[in-house]
Structure formats: structure tokens, C-alpha cells
Write an enzyme that holds these catalytic residues in place. Structure first.
Site, PDB file in Angstrom:
ATOM      1  N   ASN A   1       0.834  -1.212   0.000  1.00  0.00           N
ATOM      2  CA  ASN A   1       0.000   0.000   0.000  1.00  0.00           C
ATOM      3  C   ASN A   1       0.864   1.256   0.000  1.00  0.00           C
ATOM      4  O   ASN A   1       1.890   1.316   0.687  1.00  0.00           O
ATOM      5  CB  ASN A   1      -0.875   0.053   1.251  1.00  0.00           C
ATOM      6  CG  ASN A   1      -1.857  -1.081   1.306  1.00  0.00           C
ATOM      7  OD1 ASN A   1      -1.505  -2.211   1.010  1.00  0.00           O
ATOM      8  ND2 ASN A   1      -3.083  -0.793   1.675  1.00  0.00           N
TER       9      ASN A   1
ATOM     10  N   LEU B   1      -7.700   9.775 -17.087  1.00  0.00           N
ATOM     11  CA  LEU B   1      -8.974   9.044 -17.054  1.00  0.00           C
ATOM     12  C   LEU B   1      -9.966   9.738 -16.116  1.00  0.00           C
ATOM     13  O   LEU B   1     -11.141   9.929 -16.460  1.00  0.00           O
ATOM     14  CB  LEU B   1      -8.749   7.591 -16.613  1.00  0.00           C
ATOM     15  CG  LEU B   1      -7.995   6.721 -17.621  1.00  0.00           C
ATOM     16  CD1 LEU B   1      -7.607   5.385 -16.985  1.00  0.00           C
ATOM     17  CD2 LEU B   1      -8.831   6.471 -18.872  1.00  0.00           C
TER      18      LEU B   1
ATOM     19  N   CYS C   1      -7.336   4.315  -6.758  1.00  0.00           N
ATOM     20  CA  CYS C   1      -6.220   5.016  -7.395  1.00  0.00           C
ATOM     21  C   CYS C   1      -6.481   6.441  -7.867  1.00  0.00           C
ATOM     22  O   CYS C   1      -5.607   7.287  -7.739  1.00  0.00           O
ATOM     23  CB  CYS C   1      -5.725   4.206  -8.591  1.00  0.00           C
ATOM     24  SG  CYS C   1      -4.856   2.724  -8.074  1.00  0.00           S
TER      25      CYS C   1
END
Length: 480
Positions: free
Chosen positions: A87, A223, A272
Site C-alpha cells: 500500500n 482518465l 487510485c
């Protein structure tokens, strides 16, 4: 026999290593983690994550050339190539809090590698990390090297949850960043040879380290920016009577823009997008680029605005109060075909409704009640730390009831919020649902998946993001 070890048995490490084992029968792959419960799950019939196709791949390879173990030191010392897939949460305190990546787990992995290694290693960054992490890792390893040579590579993952196995089997590209030294180039070739078992050579791109690290953050930022762009348009569509689906379809036909990531929704989620953009913002600020940082901040601001707008629309439609009213929440995962709830827009929507004293009944086919309660009661960014470091047994929220049947969730409800685009929500018996709801009965479609006309014929008052407003809603404007 080449031996690969992956530190971290999560959403990235598990599926990636399973596919490498499937496609490279001559390579021994070990996935290690300090979490006993997680490794036990990987070795059981009930895998710790849900991903279409994953179970078949794991069962085919497990025990043959794919192993899941808590014996971290043994597998690190035996490996030729070590993937680090731990992580990298957003820092919650100290320098860069709320933006910078917390590299605590990364650093401890690097120190562990330095402590136990007895032979030369290729160390591969698989987690999403800030630019220049490789340099920090190199320093830790070289200062503790005991004569051992380490080559650091960056090999960012570009998986989309829900299609991770397909993305791994048939990737758009595999990116490998390394040093422009003979040793660095040799390491790139070694990793290239692994992927070349199934990925065409023209799809394996090699770059320098910094380009590879930055490409991952840039891809996610682009994105997310597309989603925020179409969501910003959805607000304008509602204000003007345009239909966002028609606008998306029209601009998506332009080959320079393309049709992907143009669905208006209640907002983006997942582990993310937000984390990587915050990281990008921090790197820009640290490098004296405030204008660039502010540009990317806007992507997150529009996402937060979209979630708030949705909550305001729900409350305003119901006579400006949802206090004591049962609201059914259909879907809690951040998108369909995954059980992942990290940063799901459902969290903020539910918290917003609870803030107005609503009573929630939640149904999601892949998410447990414990997970939902934990997400709603956790502080921002806590989710990205290992379970044993998260707040213990979160207080369950009294006004939240998690059920395993959509008809149970909607019975006696005043309104329904669709927050995940699960296919089953398209085919529910909405007449039956309507008959068992309080009237007027509302549907707030945060994913634009229902047949609006059909639902209006049944008698629902329907709000769909970016679509021309129901006459009822026009009379009750949402206060943003």
C-alpha cells in the site's frame, strides 16, 4: 528456474502473479504478505478479492508454480526478481498530509529486502508510487548492500478492476522503466523476458525510471479528468434540458476523443484515481508548479461537487428533508463486477444522507455488511492502511441496515438511490418495488442504467444524472 517473489497479496499482487504463473509454467511465483488472514484466504476456496476469472487462474496454478505464504524472508532471499506491491496510502498527518503518498510500507519492504538478501536482486515497483521513489529505494538498498547488487525497475500496473484478468492476459501495453546503465538494461531485459511469454513484443515499452513512474499517475489523472469533464457537462445538461447521453454519444464519435470513460455518473471512485491525482498535485507543488497543481485539483473538486449535487437533489426532491425516511441504496462498490469499496462515491452519498438523518437500507451483491459499516464510519484515507492498523471494530451506524435482497432494501422506502451499475439492477421488477414503497416513490439513478420512461409509466418520480428533469424536480430545484 527463475524465482519471483511478490511482497503484498492485494488487488494488484494477487491477480498479477497468478497470471504470470499461468503463462510462465517454468517460473516459480510466490506471493508473500504479513497478514495471516489474507494469505489463508488466498489458499482457500474463498479468495480475499472478487474478480471475474481470477478463481479459475488461481486454482489452476496454486501448489504447482504459484504459492501464497507468510514466510516473507525465505521467499525474498530465494527470489531473483522481487515485485513490491504494498500500500502507498495518502499521508494523514505531517509533511504533505492529505496529498503526499505515505511510503512507510515501501520503505520497510526495502529494508527487509536489504536485510535478508544473499544474492543479486531485481526489485520491481508495482505499487503506484510518486516519481523518484525508485531513487529513495536505491539509496536504502545501496547503503545496506553488503556487496549485493540491486537493480530497481518501475513496472506500473494499468489494471481496471472488474476486468483485471482480461487486462493482464491481453494488456494494451506493459511499461518497464529502468536505469540507462548496462546493469539497468540487463534488468529490463530479464523482466521483458517474463512478459514476452504471452505479450507481443511491440506492446512491451521500455523507458527511463522517471517516465515509467510518472506515466502511471498521468494515465489515472487523464482518465479521472474525462469522468469529471462529462460530469461537469451533466450539470449543464440538467440546467438546459440537454441529455448527457446524447452529448456523450455525439462527442464520442469523434475519433480524436473516442467513446470510453464518457458515462456521466454520481462520481468516480476506486483506490487510485483520487490518490494518484493528490500525489500528482503534491509533486507539482514541490517542484514549484502551482498552476499545474491547481489544474489537477479541479478534477477532484468537480468529483466532490457531483456527489454533493446528487445528495442535494435527493433531499430537495423529498420536500427538503429525508429525516427519518427510509432510503434504499442499491450498490455500494465503486463499480460493477468488483467487491471493492475504496473511495466509492457511495460513501459520501450515504454520509450526506445520514447527515440529514435519513435511514438507509443498503444492498450490494458483492459487499458485506461489515465492510459497508467500516467504510461509512472510517475517516478519509484510513482505508488504505493494512487492516490491523485501521481503527478497531468501527462503531456501526444505527441508521444503516445492510440487506441481501434488493426487494427487502426497497420495501417501505421513500426513495431509491442507484450507486453502482450492477447489471441486475436493470432487470429488477420495478412494478413490484413501486407497489411496496411509500408514495410519492422516487428513483435517483446515479449510473443512468434504468429505463426512465418505463419507470415513469409505473408511477416513479425519476432523477437521472444529466437527463432532462422530471416536472416534479423542476419545481424543487436542488440547492448546490
Amino acid at each position: 528456474m527463475v524465482k519471483i517473489c511478490c511482497i503484498g497479496a492485494g488487488y494488484v499482487g494477487g491477480p498479477t502473479m497468478a497470471v504470470i504463473a499461468l503463462k510462465c509454467p517454468s517460473i516459480e511465483v510466490a506471493v508473500v504478505d504479513i497478514s495471516i488472514s489474507r494469505i489463508t484466504a488466498w489458499n482457500s476456496d474463498q479468495l480475499p478479492i472478487y474478480e471475474p476469472g481470477l478463481e479459475e487462474v488461481v486454482k489452476q496454478c496454486r501448489g504447482r508454480n504459484l504459492f501464497f505464504s507468510t514466510n516473507v524472508e525465505k521467499h525474498i532471499s530465494e527470489a531473483d526478481i522481487i515485485f513490491v506491491s504494498v500500500n502507498t496510502p495518502t499521508k494523514t498527518r505531517g509533511l504533505g498530509a492529505g496529498k503526499a503518498a505515505d511510503l512507510t510500507y515501501w520503505e520497510s519492504a526495502a529494508r527487509m529486502i536489504a536485510d535478508v538478501s544473499k544474492s543479486n536482486k531485481i526489485v520491481v515497483e508495482k505499487s503506484t508510487v510518486p516519481v523518484k521513489t525508485a531513487e529513495a529505494i536505491e539509496k536504502i538498498l545501496s547503503h545496506n548492500s553488503k556487496g549485493i547488487s540491486y537493480q530497481i525497475l518501475s513496472n506500473p500496473e494499468f489494471l481496471a478492476e472488474g476486468t483485471a484478468i482480461q487486462d493482464l492476459l491481453n494488456p494494451d501495453r506493459v511499461l518497464i522503466g529502468g536505469r540507462e546503465t548496462p546493469g539497468g538494461q540487463k534488468a529490463i531485459k530479464a523482466l521483458k523476458d517474463v512478459y514476452a511469454h504471452w505479450v507481443p513484443e511491440d506492446r512491451i515499452i521500455s523507458t527511463n525510471l522517471w517516465s515509467a513512474e510518472l506515466s502511471k499517475l498521468a494515465a489515472n489523472a487523464f482518465l479521472a479528468q474525462r469522468i469529471s469533464s462529462v460530469n461537469a457537462m451533466s450539470a449543464l445538461c440538467e440546467a438546459t434540458g440537454a441529455d448527457v447521453s446524447e452529448v456523450s454519444h455525439a462527442i464520442g464519435k469523434d475519433s480524436r476523443i473516442g467513446p470510453k470513460f464518457l458515462n456521466a455518473s454520481v462520481g468516480f471512485g476506486g483506490s487510485c484515481f483520487q490518490k494518484d491525482i493528490l500525489n500528482l498535485i503534491y509533486i507539482c507543488e514541490c517542484n514549484g508548479l502551482p498552476e499545474v497543481a491547481n489544474y489537477w485539483k479541479q478534477v477532484i473538486k468537480v468529483n466532490d461537487y457531483q456527489k454533493n449535487r446528487f445528495v442535494n437533489r435527493v433531499v430537495a426532491s423529498m420536500f427538503n428533508t429525508v429525516s427519518g425516511k427510509k432510503i434504499a441504496i442499491l450498490g455500494f462498490a465503486f463499480k460493477k463486477d468488483t467487491g471493492d469499496t475504496r473511495e466509492t462515491p457511495a460513501i459520501d452519498v450515504c454520509k450526506g444522507l445520514l447527515g440529514d438523518k435519513a435511514s438507509l437500507s443498503i444492498y450490494d451483491p458483492q459487499v458485506t455488511g461489515d465492510q459497508i459499516q467500516r467504510e461509512i464510519s472510517m475517516n478519509k484515507f484510513d482505508w488504505d492502511h493494512p487492516v490491523h492498523l485501521q481503527p478497531m471494530s468501527p462503531t456501526s451506524v444505527k441508521q444503516v441496515n445492510v440487506v441481501w435482497d434488493p426487494y427487502e432494501a426497497t420495501r417501505d422506502a421513500h426513495g431509491i438511490c442507484i450507486l453502482t451499475e450492477w447489471d441486475e439492477f436493470k432487470t429488477l421488477d420495478y412494478q413490484r418495488i413501486f407497489n411496496n414503497m411509500q408514495k410519492p416513490a422516487f428513483v435517483f439513478d446515479g449510473r443512468n442504467i434504468v429505463n426512465i420512461e418505463k419507470l415513469r409509466e409505473i408511477g416513479f418520480i425519476v432523477y437521472s444524472i444529466g437527463k432532462p428533469l422530471d416536472p416534479w424536480l423542476k419545481d424543487m430545484p436542488a440547492i448546490a
